[in-house]
Write an enzyme that holds these catalytic residues in place. Structure first.
Site, mmCIF file in Angstrom:
data_model
loop_
_atom_site.group_PDB
_atom_site.id
_atom_site.type_symbol
_atom_site.label_atom_id
_atom_site.label_comp_id
_atom_site.label_asym_id
_atom_site.label_seq_id
_atom_site.Cartn_x
_atom_site.Cartn_y
_atom_site.Cartn_z
ATOM 1 N N ILE A 22 34.917 31.225 48.758
ATOM 2 C CA ILE A 22 33.561 30.938 48.308
ATOM 3 C C ILE A 22 33.547 29.865 47.230
ATOM 4 O O ILE A 22 32.660 29.004 47.198
ATOM 5 C CB ILE A 22 32.883 32.229 47.806
ATOM 6 C CG1 ILE A 22 32.593 33.169 48.981
ATOM 7 C CG2 ILE A 22 31.592 31.913 47.049
ATOM 8 C CD1 ILE A 22 32.072 34.538 48.576
ATOM 9 N N ASP A 41 41.524 27.623 38.730
ATOM 10 C CA ASP A 41 42.141 28.677 39.528
ATOM 11 C C ASP A 41 43.481 29.048 38.909
ATOM 12 O O ASP A 41 44.154 28.198 38.302
ATOM 13 C CB ASP A 41 42.355 28.209 40.972
ATOM 14 C CG ASP A 41 42.454 29.378 41.948
ATOM 15 O OD1 ASP A 41 41.459 29.636 42.652
ATOM 16 O OD2 ASP A 41 43.507 30.025 41.988
ATOM 17 N N ASP A 64 43.138 31.034 33.836
ATOM 18 C CA ASP A 64 43.285 32.488 33.860
ATOM 19 C C ASP A 64 42.019 33.057 33.247
ATOM 20 O O ASP A 64 41.819 32.965 32.031
ATOM 21 C CB ASP A 64 44.519 32.910 33.066
ATOM 22 C CG ASP A 64 44.687 34.419 32.975
ATOM 23 O OD1 ASP A 64 43.818 35.147 33.492
ATOM 24 O OD2 ASP A 64 45.683 34.872 32.386
ATOM 25 N N VAL A 65 41.154 33.634 34.061
ATOM 26 C CA VAL A 65 39.854 34.089 33.563
ATOM 27 C C VAL A 65 39.966 35.287 32.623
ATOM 28 O O VAL A 65 38.985 35.629 31.952
ATOM 29 C CB VAL A 65 38.900 34.433 34.726
ATOM 30 C CG1 VAL A 65 38.630 33.217 35.585
ATOM 31 C CG2 VAL A 65 39.426 35.602 35.561
ATOM 32 N N ASN A 91 33.095 32.978 39.720
ATOM 33 C CA ASN A 91 33.367 33.392 41.094
ATOM 34 C C ASN A 91 34.654 34.190 41.242
ATOM 35 O O ASN A 91 34.793 34.973 42.176
ATOM 36 C CB ASN A 91 33.428 32.141 41.980
ATOM 37 C CG ASN A 91 34.030 32.411 43.337
ATOM 38 O OD1 ASN A 91 33.434 33.064 44.182
ATOM 39 N ND2 ASN A 91 35.250 31.909 43.554
ATOM 40 N N SER A 143 28.172 41.137 44.549
ATOM 41 C CA SER A 143 28.364 41.546 45.939
ATOM 42 C C SER A 143 27.235 42.479 46.298
ATOM 43 O O SER A 143 26.592 43.067 45.406
ATOM 44 C CB SER A 143 29.712 42.267 46.095
ATOM 45 O OG SER A 143 29.790 42.957 47.324
ATOM 46 N N TYR A 156 36.214 48.502 42.767
ATOM 47 C CA TYR A 156 35.603 47.203 43.062
ATOM 48 C C TYR A 156 34.084 47.310 42.977
ATOM 49 O O TYR A 156 33.421 46.460 42.365
ATOM 50 C CB TYR A 156 36.018 46.740 44.451
ATOM 51 C CG TYR A 156 35.336 45.470 44.906
ATOM 52 C CD1 TYR A 156 35.815 44.224 44.502
ATOM 53 C CD2 TYR A 156 34.212 45.518 45.729
ATOM 54 C CE1 TYR A 156 35.182 43.051 44.917
ATOM 55 C CE2 TYR A 156 33.582 44.358 46.152
ATOM 56 C CZ TYR A 156 34.066 43.131 45.745
ATOM 57 O OH TYR A 156 33.440 41.984 46.142
ATOM 58 N N LYS A 160 31.328 45.341 40.469
ATOM 59 C CA LYS A 160 30.198 44.528 40.917
ATOM 60 C C LYS A 160 28.870 45.069 40.399
ATOM 61 O O LYS A 160 27.938 44.298 40.129
ATOM 62 C CB LYS A 160 30.202 44.414 42.442
ATOM 63 C CG LYS A 160 31.415 43.642 42.976
ATOM 64 C CD LYS A 160 31.545 42.261 42.331
ATOM 65 C CE LYS A 160 32.724 41.479 42.852
ATOM 66 N NZ LYS A 160 32.829 40.123 42.242
ATOM 67 N N THR A 189 32.257 38.510 53.403
ATOM 68 C CA THR A 189 32.278 37.116 53.826
ATOM 69 C C THR A 189 33.625 36.787 54.454
ATOM 70 O O THR A 189 34.654 37.366 54.089
ATOM 71 C CB THR A 189 32.015 36.205 52.612
ATOM 72 O OG1 THR A 189 30.791 36.635 51.979
ATOM 73 C CG2 THR A 189 31.880 34.756 53.015
#
Length: 315
Positions: A22, A41, A64-65, A91, A143, A156, A160, A189
């Site tokens: 995405i 990324d 690295d988020v 994202n 999501s 997960y 979200k 997706t």
């Protein structure tokens, strides 16, 4: 009379987890609208490769988020190369599948670190910049799972739900200051993250490009709730009005339960293996410095911290 779309040409956007899936599709869609794009990324080499393939001056950088220094340095470098940020798309995310009681504590922590803390951190850093200018658009990828419950995806789903609640709250707090917010909620997706999973009956599997197009539309219109496909908006609203047993019966009839409880493990093996490898790398202790470098390392540690490796950035 419909409002004219907001012009996007010339704006600057940063996308986390942008090397694939995405994130990459969103970058391509924005570039087509004349946006200057940077992708971050955890896979730095892939980020650079993707940026080169997308062209149009796209910048690919390591990110690295889960690490503030890494995230801040990413956004600073983006602004240094492309100019002040107008758009930030949070994202990056991971989605392991399996029974909740079998999920290791380490995997639970990694899920929360990337899917929740990463979005919180990205939102803070974006708002620091947006507030000073009185403008900006924050796009958080959630999501459809952020509006419901799904077996074998408990943690997960929790992450979200957190992203949806976070963004709703930030919109109320910062919207009056000229900042826009969008919550993107796709169903499964066709990306590596969703590999080996069944789709809900009667629902065509969206492509990453469908999500990218929806994000572009949200940026052009200011839409807050972004469902992919759009008809999921009505489905979610209807489900909220039905008695619990009726809603669950419909979900079962559509195969919503089997979608996650009966995955094709062979098809998901590569994705799950990559999660495991990056978790191991993140948890590995740092190498001890050579004796002659010990003093230099001690001094450097006062001002610099090497970001740890996190799980793969893809939503």
């Amino acid at each position: 009379m419909a409002k004219a779309p907001r012009p996007l040409s010339g704006k600057v956007a940063a996308i986390t987890g942008g090397a694939r899936g995405i994130g990459r599709a969103t970058a391509a869609a924005l570039i087509a609208r004349g946006v200057h794009v940077a992708i971050g990324d955890i896979d730095a080499a892939l980020a650079e490769q993707t940026a080169a393939e997308l062209g149009s001056g796209t910048v690919g950088l390591p990110l690295d988020v889960t690490n503030r220094e890494s995230f801040s340095a990413f956004l600073t470098e983006v602004e240094s190369r492309l100019g002040p940020l107008d758009i930030v798309v949070n994202n990056a995310g991971i989605m392991p599948v399996g029974p909740f009681h079998e999920e290791s504590d380490a995997l639970t922590k990694r899920l929360v670190d990337i899917n929740v803390h990463g979005v919180i951190l990205g939102s803070k850093l974006a708002l620091d910049r947006f507030q000073a200018r009185g403008r900006g658009h924050l796009v958080n990828i959630a999501s459809i799972a952020g509006k419901s419950g799904v077996p074998h995806l408990a943690t997960y789903v929790a992450t979200k739900h957190a992203v949806v609640g976070l963004t709703e709250s930030l919109r109320l707090e910062y919207g009056p200051r000229g900042i826009d917010f969008s919550i993107v909620m796709p169903i499964g997706t066709n990306t590596e993250l969703y590999s080996g999973l069944q789709q809900i009956r009667g629902m065509e599997t969206p492509e990453p490009e469908d999500v990218g197009a929806a994000i572009v539309e949200a940026l052009e219109t200011g839409r807050v709730d972004v469902y992919v496909p759009k008809r999921m908006n009505a489905t979610i609203r209807l489900g909220a009005l039905l008695p619990r047993r009726a809603a669950e019966a419909i979900n079962k009839a559509l195969g919503g339960t089997e979608a996650m409880t009966q995955p094709d493990r062979a098809a998901r093996a590569a994705y799950e293996q990559r999660i495991g490898q990056t978790m191991a790398a993140a948890e590995a202790p740092a190498e001890a410095p050579a004796p002659e470098d010990a003093q230099l390392s001690a001094e450097a540690s006062q001002s610099e911290t090497s970001p740890p490796i996190s799980a793969p950035a893809s939503s």
